[in-house]
Design a protein around this motif. Structure first.
Motif, PDB file in Angstrom:
ATOM      1  N   ILE A 140       0.779  -1.237   0.000  1.00 19.68           N
ATOM      2  CA  ILE A 140       0.000   0.000   0.000  1.00 19.68           C
ATOM      3  C   ILE A 140       0.812   1.289   0.000  1.00 19.68           C
ATOM      4  CG2 ILE A 140      -1.919  -1.166   1.119  1.00 19.68           C
ATOM      5  CD1 ILE A 140      -1.153   0.148   3.738  1.00 19.68           C
ATOM      6  N   VAL A 146      -1.153  -1.198  -5.330  1.00 19.02           N
ATOM      7  CA  VAL A 146      -2.456  -1.445  -4.704  1.00 19.02           C
ATOM      8  C   VAL A 146      -3.316  -2.374  -5.546  1.00 19.02           C
ATOM      9  CG1 VAL A 146      -4.605  -0.371  -3.967  1.00 19.02           C
ATOM     10  CG2 VAL A 146      -2.425   0.720  -3.426  1.00 19.02           C
ATOM     11  N   LEU A 154      -8.508  -0.818   1.594  1.00 16.26           N
ATOM     12  CA  LEU A 154      -7.316   0.014   1.682  1.00 16.26           C
ATOM     13  C   LEU A 154      -7.397   0.936   2.893  1.00 16.26           C
ATOM     14  CD1 LEU A 154      -4.645   0.967   0.448  1.00 16.26           C
ATOM     15  CD2 LEU A 154      -5.954   2.554  -0.985  1.00 16.26           C
ATOM     16  N   ASN A 157      -6.912  -1.099   6.036  1.00 15.12           N
ATOM     17  CA  ASN A 157      -5.518  -1.518   6.163  1.00 15.12           C
ATOM     18  C   ASN A 157      -4.650  -0.370   6.661  1.00 15.12           C
ATOM     19  OD1 ASN A 157      -3.079  -2.938   5.854  1.00 15.12           O
ATOM     20  ND2 ASN A 157      -3.863  -4.011   4.077  1.00 15.12           N
ATOM     21  N   ARG A 158      -4.880   0.812   6.121  1.00 19.34           N
ATOM     22  CA  ARG A 158      -4.096   1.971   6.564  1.00 19.34           C
ATOM     23  C   ARG A 158      -4.380   2.305   8.030  1.00 19.34           C
ATOM     24  NH1 ARG A 158      -1.500   4.486   2.438  1.00 19.34           N
ATOM     25  NH2 ARG A 158      -2.313   4.250   0.303  1.00 19.34           N
ATOM     26  N   ASP A 175       1.457  -1.637   5.976  1.00 17.83           N
ATOM     27  CA  ASP A 175       0.650  -2.816   5.610  1.00 17.83           C
ATOM     28  C   ASP A 175       0.773  -3.908   6.668  1.00 17.83           C
ATOM     29  OD1 ASP A 175      -1.022  -4.414   4.168  1.00 17.83           O
ATOM     30  OD2 ASP A 175       0.351  -4.771   2.499  1.00 17.83           O
TER      31      ASP A 175
END
Length: 348
Positions: A140, A146, A154, A157-158, A175
């Motif tokens: 990421i 990505v 996303l 995950n961040r 990540d």
């Protein structure tokens, strides 16, 4: 063997009958052992593992030991948990076998075929060259990697990455939920592996454990790979459990680091900030209640000011924490050359 080091790959799988065979077959030939671990699957995963292992072990060359002689055992080792114990438990089972078999480096490639075997050398190089103890994947940090990851995934995950940074002390790690990793067996022998979380929070718990043992970490950027596989995560259970795990690990890390002089300023700032925010929040609630009854806005402002100051003290702790951990973070494996099947530095 890879650059004089014995390499093992753990392939944990749960209900991955469509993908686990493909994953095992894709492991590069320089891997000395493949530990395919079926974590109590209820579909045909175990049968697929056995059939793939039988075929590869019959077709492959006779295993060669590090000293040049023959070693006992097959290249593909089939392991089965009678009951589902969690993805972390499956990985730990593979780690234990790698330790027993005197491997030097252990990588993890999940049985869902989402991890590109061609980038495996980029995980191994920092470890075999002595630059890092643990290498983890990163999908990421670069937009081009990505791929087809959804915006929601996303974002999640961040967010989890930032929370894991705070919990683990590895502030440059990206990540956090990426299971593509490699670790030196020497490092595995130094940590209390049996205490690491068995479920989906294994990766997050592993990072905190590694930090408390001063392990050096490097990020390995690679492209996200997705097919028609389905995630087995039940978010209504996963999110509360992982949140609690991250908070407990944060407190555990502060307690352990409180005796280390280089970390004490960060620990003190964190503690003052948390206590101040707790009392500030309670004071703000009382102030709001008082303001509603008496229209006393000044008390609310005083409470909010105290809360803001405490939050700034906590943030100062994060800055000090990041500086104290800089020596453990080796950044990104950005200078890794493009993988070439004809020239990957392996030992035949």
């Amino acid at each position: 063997m890879y650059k004089g080091n014995r390499v093992a790959v753990v392939v944990p799988a749960y209900n991955e009958e469509r993908f686990v065979g493909r994953t095992i077959e894709s492991v590069p030939s320089y891997a000395d052992r493949i530990y395919a671990v079926d974590d109590g699957s209820t579909d045909g995963t175990w049968r697929e593992i056995q059939e793939t292992a039988r075929r590869l072990n019959e077709e492959g060359p006779e295993p060669v030991a590090a000293d040049g002689g023959q070693h006992d055992g097959s290249r593909v080792v089939c392991i089965r948990h009678e009951t589902n114990q969690g993805v972390g438990a499956g990985i730990k089972t593979g780690y234990y076998r790698a330790i027993d078999d005197d491997m030097d480096v252990v990588a993890v490639m999940n049985g869902d075929a989402q991890m590109d075997p061609e980038v495996l050398p980029h995980f191994l190089d920092p470890i075999v060259e002595g630059r890092a103890d643990y290498a983890k994947g990163d999908r990421i940090s670069r937009r081009e990697n990505v791929g087809e990851m959804s915006s929601w995934r996303l974002f999640g995950n961040r967010l989890l990455t930032r929370l894991t940074n705070l919990s683990s002390g590895y502030w440059k790690t990206i990540d956090s939920q990426n299971g593509y990793t490699a670790v030196s067996v020497e490092t595995l022998e130094q940590i209390p592996l049996e205490d690491v979380y068995d479920q989906y929070g294994f990766l997050n718990d592993m990072l905190t454990t590694l930090n408390l043992h001063d392990a050096r970490i490097v990020n390995v950027p690679h492209r996200a790979v997705y097919g028609d596989e389905e995630s087995g995560i039940v978010y209504r259970n996963f999110v509360p459990k992982l949140s609690g795990l991250l908070f407990r690990n944060f407190l555990r890390r502060l307690a352990r680091r409180s005796t280390d002089r280089s970390y004490q300023p960060a620990v003190a700032a964190y503690a003052l900030g948390m206590v101040g925010m707790l009392f500030g929040a309670l004071s703000a609630l009382r102030g709001v209640s008082r303001a509603l009854r008496r229209r006393d806005d000044a008390s609310v402002l005083r409470s909010l000011s105290g809360l803001l100051v405490s939050a700034l003290v906590f943030l100062a702790g994060a800055v000090l924490d990041r500086r104290a951990n800089e020596h453990l973070e080796k950044g990104f494996e950005t200078d890794a050359p493009a993988y070439d099947a004809d020239d990957h530095g392996t030992d035949e």
